[in-house]
Write a protein that holds these residues in place. Structure first.
Motif, PDB file in Angstrom:
ATOM      1  N   PHE A   1      48.099  21.206 -67.724  1.00 15.28           N
ATOM      2  CA  PHE A   1      49.103  22.074 -68.330  1.00 15.28           C
ATOM      3  C   PHE A   1      49.979  21.321 -69.323  1.00 15.28           C
ATOM      4  N   THR A   2      50.235  20.052 -69.063  1.00  8.56           N
ATOM      5  CA  THR A   2      51.150  19.304 -69.915  1.00  8.56           C
ATOM      6  C   THR A   2      50.453  18.601 -71.073  1.00  8.56           C
ATOM      7  N   GLY A   3      49.149  18.306 -70.940  1.00  9.38           N
ATOM      8  CA  GLY A   3      48.408  17.648 -72.011  1.00  9.38           C
ATOM      9  C   GLY A   3      47.930  18.636 -73.060  1.00  9.38           C
ATOM     10  N   HIS A   4      48.152  18.329 -74.329  1.00  9.77           N
ATOM     11  CA  HIS A   4      47.815  19.278 -75.410  1.00  9.77           C
ATOM     12  C   HIS A   4      46.315  19.563 -75.447  1.00  9.77           C
ATOM     13  N   ARG A   5      45.488  18.510 -75.402  1.00  9.61           N
ATOM     14  CA  ARG A   5      44.028  18.709 -75.460  1.00  9.61           C
ATOM     15  C   ARG A   5      43.521  19.446 -74.239  1.00  9.61           C
ATOM     16  N   SER A   6      44.064  19.105 -73.079  1.00  6.78           N
ATOM     17  CA  SER A   6      43.627  19.773 -71.846  1.00  6.78           C
ATOM     18  C   SER A   6      43.938  21.256 -71.892  1.00  6.78           C
ATOM     19  N   ARG A   7      45.106  21.600 -72.423  1.00  6.37           N
ATOM     20  CA  ARG A   7      45.478  23.009 -72.515  1.00  6.37           C
ATOM     21  C   ARG A   7      44.555  23.761 -73.461  1.00  6.37           C
ATOM     22  N   GLU A   8      44.177  23.135 -74.555  1.00 10.20           N
ATOM     23  CA  GLU A   8      43.255  23.778 -75.491  1.00 10.20           C
ATOM     24  C   GLU A   8      41.888  24.002 -74.857  1.00 10.20           C
ATOM     25  N   ALA A   9      41.440  23.020 -74.044  1.00  7.87           N
ATOM     26  CA  ALA A   9      40.099  23.105 -73.452  1.00  7.87           C
ATOM     27  C   ALA A   9      39.978  24.264 -72.471  1.00  7.87           C
ATOM     28  N   ILE A  10      41.060  24.590 -71.778  1.00  8.67           N
ATOM     29  CA  ILE A  10      40.986  25.668 -70.780  1.00  8.67           C
ATOM     30  C   ILE A  10      41.873  26.841 -71.182  1.00  8.67           C
ATOM     31  N   GLY A  11      42.145  26.979 -72.470  1.00  8.12           N
ATOM     32  CA  GLY A  11      43.019  28.055 -72.935  1.00  8.12           C
ATOM     33  C   GLY A  11      42.526  29.430 -72.549  1.00  8.12           C
ATOM     34  N   ASN A  12      41.201  29.632 -72.582  1.00  2.42           N
ATOM     35  CA  ASN A  12      40.663  30.948 -72.228  1.00  2.42           C
ATOM     36  C   ASN A  12      40.863  31.263 -70.754  1.00  2.42           C
ATOM     37  N   LEU A  13      40.985  30.226 -69.914  1.00  2.88           N
ATOM     38  CA  LEU A  13      41.230  30.443 -68.487  1.00  2.88           C
ATOM     39  C   LEU A  13      42.721  30.649 -68.220  1.00  2.88           C
ATOM     40  N   LEU A  14      43.556  29.867 -68.896  1.00  2.71           N
ATOM     41  CA  LEU A  14      44.997  30.033 -68.709  1.00  2.71           C
ATOM     42  C   LEU A  14      45.462  31.417 -69.139  1.00  2.71           C
ATOM     43  N   LYS A  15      44.772  31.994 -70.092  1.00  2.00           N
ATOM     44  CA  LYS A  15      45.142  33.313 -70.606  1.00  2.00           C
ATOM     45  C   LYS A  15      45.163  34.359 -69.499  1.00  2.00           C
ATOM     46  N   GLY A  16      44.229  34.233 -68.549  1.00  2.00           N
ATOM     47  CA  GLY A  16      44.152  35.215 -67.471  1.00  2.00           C
ATOM     48  C   GLY A  16      44.775  34.763 -66.173  1.00  2.00           C
ATOM     49  N   THR A  17      45.479  33.631 -66.158  1.00  4.61           N
ATOM     50  CA  THR A  17      46.065  33.098 -64.929  1.00  4.61           C
ATOM     51  C   THR A  17      47.390  33.798 -64.627  1.00  4.61           C
ATOM     52  N   VAL A  18      47.475  34.373 -63.438  1.00  2.95           N
ATOM     53  CA  VAL A  18      48.684  35.116 -63.050  1.00  2.95           C
ATOM     54  C   VAL A  18      49.331  34.550 -61.790  1.00  2.95           C
ATOM     55  N   PHE A  19      48.694  33.544 -61.177  1.00  2.00           N
ATOM     56  CA  PHE A  19      49.195  33.031 -59.897  1.00  2.00           C
ATOM     57  C   PHE A  19      48.914  31.535 -59.829  1.00  2.00           C
ATOM     58  N   ILE A  20      49.931  30.728 -59.517  1.00  4.17           N
ATOM     59  CA  ILE A  20      49.782  29.272 -59.455  1.00  4.17           C
ATOM     60  C   ILE A  20      50.504  28.749 -58.218  1.00  4.17           C
ATOM     61  N   THR A  21      49.819  27.929 -57.433  1.00  6.63           N
ATOM     62  CA  THR A  21      50.479  27.163 -56.371  1.00  6.63           C
ATOM     63  C   THR A  21      50.443  25.698 -56.777  1.00  6.63           C
TER      64      THR A  21
END
Length: 776
Positions: free
Chosen positions: A359-379
Motif C-alpha cells: 500500500f505504501t510503495g508506489h510501484r507495488s500499488r500500481e501492480a495491484i491497482g486493479n485489485l485495490l479498486k475492488g477492496t472494501v475490507f482490510i484487517t
C-alpha cells in the motif's frame, strides 16, 4: 452465559424494526456490553484516553450502552455494507457461543469476546460515506490476531451471500507489517515456516543449500552434483519418493554414484543429509562461525489433502480449502494450488494476503491497482505507527467507489490519529488473568562503581558475571537459573559474533549444556530459521537451553519465539525498541505449559551511553504498571503478577543476602559514567580468517584433510608456492594424524586448527631461518 438468540438460518437476522432493536438483538447487545465492562472495568476512562495528548483527534468513542441508542445514532445512519457486515458478525458471534467460543482449535477468553463486541458496535459509524477504522489494543501476545480472524470470517460469509445472489463479492485483504508476520499469522503452526520444505522452497534457498552442503563435503561433491543437477532434485519428483532415493537415482542415471561413494568423504551421510533437505524434514541454520547445521523441522501432521491446502493461521482459518481465488504478495506464500497468478484472468481474487509495503510503495500499488479498486475490507496486524489513511488512500486512488472498512490490532498504541480505539488490558491485568507470564526484572551494572558503554569489555564482564552466577531468589523459588533458560540476548551489531563466541566458550569451560546461535546480517539465517531453531527439541525431556545472540533490528518485531524464558538488553535502545523486546518475552507460551508460578525474566544493562530514564522499570512505572518509586529492586523480583509480587516481598523483606539493583537518577548516572570502557576485543575465529571460521566448529565425522590444507595454503600462499616439497608433505602427514585423533576423541575442527597453528609456527620459524641464511 450469552443466550442462544439466533439460529444459523440462510438469511441474515434482522437487528432492528421501525427504528428499534429487535428483542433478540437487544438481549445479545446488552449482555455482550456487560461482558466488556466486566473485563475492561474502569468505566471512567476504560484506558480510552489515559495519557493521550489530544483526545479529540484520537476518536475515542465508547460504545453506547443502550442498544436503542446504537440503532438510532449509528446503525440506521450508516451505509448498507456496514449494516450487512454488522448483522453478519452478530450471527457469527451467536454461533460461536453455541460452540463455547472455540475458534481454530482455541477457546476465546472474555477479553477477546469483549473486543469482538466492540467491533460489532463500531462497524457502523453513524455517518454516510465514513467507514470504520478500528484499532484493537491489548498487550503483545494476548491473542489479538484470532480476533481479526473472526472478523475475516464474517466478511468471507458476506462474500458468499453476494455470490449466491449473483452480485460482485468485492475483495478483502489481510495485511501484515512485515513478511515474517504473515508466516506467523496466516499459515498455522505446521506451515508458518515459509521457507521450510515441502511447503515452499525458493530458488534462492535452493542455491543457499548448495553452498552449505559444498562447505561440508568439498569439491568432490560438487564434481558429482553440479548446480545444474542440484535444482531439479528439489523441483522434480519431490514428494513422491524419499529424498535420499532421489539423490541416488540422479547419480545412477549419470553414472556418478560409484565415483561419489569413493571420492566424497562420508558419502552416505552426504546423501542422507541432502535427502532430508529435499524431504523437508530438516533445514539448515548457520552457526556462530557460519558453519551449516542441519536441524529437524517440526513434524508434518498427518493431514488429508483438503486440510493440507488450507490456510490454518489465526487470521485466515476461515478461508475454505476448496477453489477459492487468493492473491498473495510473495511467491513463497503460494502454498495453495488454487491461488491464481496475478495475471490469471480466469478468476478474480476474493482475498489478498499482502504486506503494508503493497500500500505504501508506489510501484507495488500500481501492480495491484486493479485489485485495490475492488477492496472494501482490510484487517491489519501489528499496526503500531500506521495510519488508516495509508490504506484507504491507495484504494481511493485506484478507483475504489467506497473507502474500505479497516480493523487493525496493535500491542502498543503509538497515538496515531484517526483510529477508533478499543478498550485494553494493562500488562499487569493480563498477567493476573493468566494471559501473560509472571515477569521478573534485573538491572545489570548497578553494583560496581562505574557504568561503561555498550560493546565494551567491562560491560560484557558485568553480563557474564551476572549470567553465570546463581540467583538466590530463583534458587529459593525453585525456578531455573539464568544459564538454564532459553535466552534472547540483544547486543550492539558489531559484537554479535564475539558475544556468541564467548558465551559458547564459557559454557564449555564451565561444563554446562546449551546451544548458542548468532543472528546477524552475515549469518544469512532467515528469521523463520531462527524460529525453527528455538522450537526444535523443545518438547524433549533432555532438551538443552538455547541462547540466541542478536541485534535490536533483527529481533524487535521480527520473530514470535514462544519458548523464550529470558530476554537480556545489552545494547542502547530507544523506548519503542525496548518495549518491542519486552514484547518478545510476553509472547512466550511457556507459562501455559508449565507450573502456575512460572516466571519469565527481563534483564537490562545500565550503560553509559543510555538515558537512565529508559529502563523498562521506569517506563512501566510511568505507565502506572508497577509500584511507584520502585527504584530499588531485588534481582529477579517479580514486577508483573501481584500474587508473585507479594510472595517475593515476603521472602526478601529484610533479607540483605538478596542482591538488589538501584536505578540511579540522572545526576548519579552522570557521576558513574566518566569512563566509556575498553572496546570488546575480537577473539572469535569468525572475525579472522573466513575458512578458519568454517573449520572451527566442523564436526569430527566431517573433517577433511583437503579443507585443512587449503586453510594452510591460503594462510601462506606465497611460501607454499615456492616451497612445495618436504614442508607440504610433512604438514599433510601431521594434519592426517590430527584429524584421526580428533575423530577418535570426538573433538571438532577447533582442535585440529590448534594443532595446525603450533605446527605452522614451527614451519614459519624454519622459513625465517631459510630466508635469513639464503644468499642475497
Amino acid at each position: 452465559m450469552i443466550p442462544k438468540i439466533f439460529f444459523a438460518l440462510p438469511a441474515l437476522p434482522e437487528i432492528e424494526r421501525d427504528g428499534s432493536p429487535t428483542r433478540e438483538f437487544g438481549k445479545i447487545y446488552t449482555q455482550l456490553h456487560r461482558l466488556m465492562i466486566k473485563v475492561y472495568h474502569d468505566e471512567s476512562h476504560w484506558k480510552w484516553g489515559k495519557g493521550m495528548r489530544s483526545e479529540s483527534s484520537q476518536k475515542i468513542e465508547p460504545s453506547p450502552a443502550d442498544p436503542q441508542l446504537f440503532i438510532q445514532e449509528r446503525y440506521r445512519q450508516s451505509d448498507a455494507f456496514s449494516q450487512e457486515l454488522t448483522r453478519e458478525l452478530a450471527l457469527l458471534l451467536t454461533e460461536l457461543e453455541w460452540r463455547r467460543w472455540k475458534v481454530n482449535g482455541l477457546h476465546m477468553r472474555e477479553d477477546q469476546i469483549g473486543h469482538l463486541f466492540y467491533v460489532l458496535a463500531s462497524l457502523c459509524t453513524g455517518k454516510r460515506g465514513e467507514m470504520a477504522a478500528i484499532l484493537l489494543r491489548n498487550p503483545p501476545g494476548s491473542g489479538k490476531t484470532i480476533e481479526l480472524g473472526v472478523c475475516n470470517e464474517a466478511f468471507l460469509r458476506w462474500q458468499d451471500r453476494r455470490v449466491e445472489e449473483g452480485e460482485d463479492p468485492k475483495i478483502g485483504a489481510f495485511v501484515t507489517a512485515k513478511p515474517t508476520h504473515m508466516a506467523q499469522q496466516a499459515f498455522g503452526a505446521q506451515q508458518r515456516i515459509l521457507r521450510s520444505p515441502p511447503y515452499t522452497v525458493t530458488a534462492q534457498e535452493i542455491s543457499r543449500y548448495y553452498r552449505d552442503i559444498a562447505k561440508l563435503y568439498g569439491d568432490k561433491m560438487q564434481r558429482c552434483i553440479s548446480r545444474k543437477v542440484w535444482s531439479p532434485l528439489f523441483t522434480g519428483e519431490r514428494g513422491t519418493a524419499a529424498g535420499a532415493e532421489i539423490v541416488r537415482r540422479s547419480l545412477q542415471d549419470r553414472n556418478r554414484l560409484e565415483e561419489f561413494e569413493k571420492t566424497v568423504p562420508n558419502a552416505h551421510a552426504c546423501i542422507e543429509q541432502i535427502g532430508k533437505l529435499i524431504d523437508g524434514s530438516h533445514v539448515i541454520v548457520r552457526g556462530i562461525y557460519n558453519h551449516p547445521d542441519l536441524i529437524a523441522a517440526p513434524p508434518i501432521p498427518p493431514l488429508g489433502e483438503k486440510d493440507r491446502l488450507a490456510y490454518g493461521g489465526d487470521a485466515t482459518y476461515g478461508i475454505p480449502a476448496s477453489d477459492f481465488p487468493i492473491h498473495v504478495g510473495r511467491k513463497e506464500w503460494r502454498i495453495m494450488k488454487n491461488s491464481p497468478e496475478p495475471k490469471d484472468a480466469v478468476a478474480t481474487p476474493r482475498f489478498l494476503l499482502l504486506t503494508s509495503g503493497s500500500f505504501t510503495g508506489h510501484r507495488s500499488r500500481e501492480a495491484i491497482g486493479n485489485l485495490l479498486k475492488g477492496t472494501v475490507f482490510i484487517t491489519l496486524d501489528e499496526a503500531v505507527a500506521m495510519n488508516p489513511l495509508q490504506f484507504a488512500t491507495p484504494v481511493r486512488e485506484a478507483g475504489g467507489k467506497q473507502p474500505p472498512v479497516i480493523i487493525a490490532a496493535s500491542g502498543k498504541d503509538q497515538l496515531v490519529p484517526l483510529w477508533t480505539r478499543s478498550p485494553s488490558l494493562s500488562i499487569p491485568e493480563a498477567v493476573e488473568r493468566g494471559i501473560l507470564p509472571n515477569i521478573g526484572f534485573r538491572l545489570i551494572g548497578t553494583q560496581g562503581r562505574d557504568v561503561h558503554g555498550s560493546g565494551t569489555e567491562e560491560a560484557y564482564a558485568q553480563f557474564e558475571g551476572a549470567f553465570f552466577k546463581e540467583s538466590l531468589l530463583l534458587k529459593q523459588l525453585g525456578e531455573k537459573q539464568p544459564w538454564q533458560r532459553n535466552s534472547l540476548i540483544v547486543v550492539p551489531p558489531s559484537t554479535t559474533r564475539e558475544v556468541a563466541h564467548r558465551l559458547e566458550r564459557q559454557l564449555k569451560e564451565r561444563n554446562l549444556p546449551g546451544k548458542v546461535l548468532c543472528h546477524d546480517g552475515k549469518s544469512g539465517n532467515d528469521k523463520e530459521g531462527i524460529q525453527l531453531w528455538f522450537v526444535n527439541e523443545q518438547d524433549q525431556p533432555d532438551q538443552l537451553p538455547h541462547f540466541a545472540v542478536s541485534t535490536t533490528t533483527n529481533m524487535g518485531m521480527a520473530v514470535h519465539l514462544e519458548n523464550i524464558e529470558l530476554c537480556v538488553a545489552m545494547a542502547k535502545m530507544n523506548e519503542h525498541q525496548l518495549m518491542q523486546l519486552f514484547g518478545r518475552l510476553t509472547h512466550s507460551m511457556r507459562h501455559r505449559r508449565g507450573p502456575q508460578n512460572y516466571r519469565a525474566l527481563f534483564w537490562q544493562q545500565l550503560l553509559s551511553d543510555m538515558n537512565p530514564e529508559l529502563t523498562i522499570l521506569r517506563l512501566l512505572e510511568d505507565q502506572g504498571l508497577v509500584p511507584k518509586n520502585a527504584l530499588t529492586w531485588v534481582d529477579d523480583h517479580c514486577i508483573m503478577g501481584s500474587k508473585a509480587y507479594e510472595a517475593d516481598r515476603e521472602k526478601t523483606q529484610g533479607g540483605k543476602a538478596f542482591p538488589s539493583s538501584k536505578i540511579p537518577s540522572a545526576m548519579e548516572h552522570r557521576a558513574k559514567t566518566e569512563k566509556r570502557g575498553t572496546p570488546l576485543e575480537a577473539t572469535a575465529p569468525s572475525l579472522g580468517n573466513t575458512l578458519e571460521a568454517e573449520l572451527y566448529n566442523t564436526p569430527c565425522d566431517l573433517l577433511s584433510i583437503e579443507a585443512f590444507m587449503q586453510y594452510a595454503e591460503e594462510r601462506d600462499r606465497g611460501f607454499y608456492a615456492e616451497r612445495t616439497g618436504s614442508y607440504r608433505v610433512s604438514m599433510e602427514a601431521r594434519v592426517k594424524d590430527y584429524i584421526a585423533e580428533a575423530r577418535r576423541k570426538r573433538f571438532s575442527g577447533n582442535y585440529v586448527l590448534l594443532q595446525m597453528k603450533r605446527a605452522m609456527k614451527s614451519i614459519d620459524e624454519r622459513r625465517r631461518r631459510v630466508t635469513v641464511n639464503s644468499p642475497s
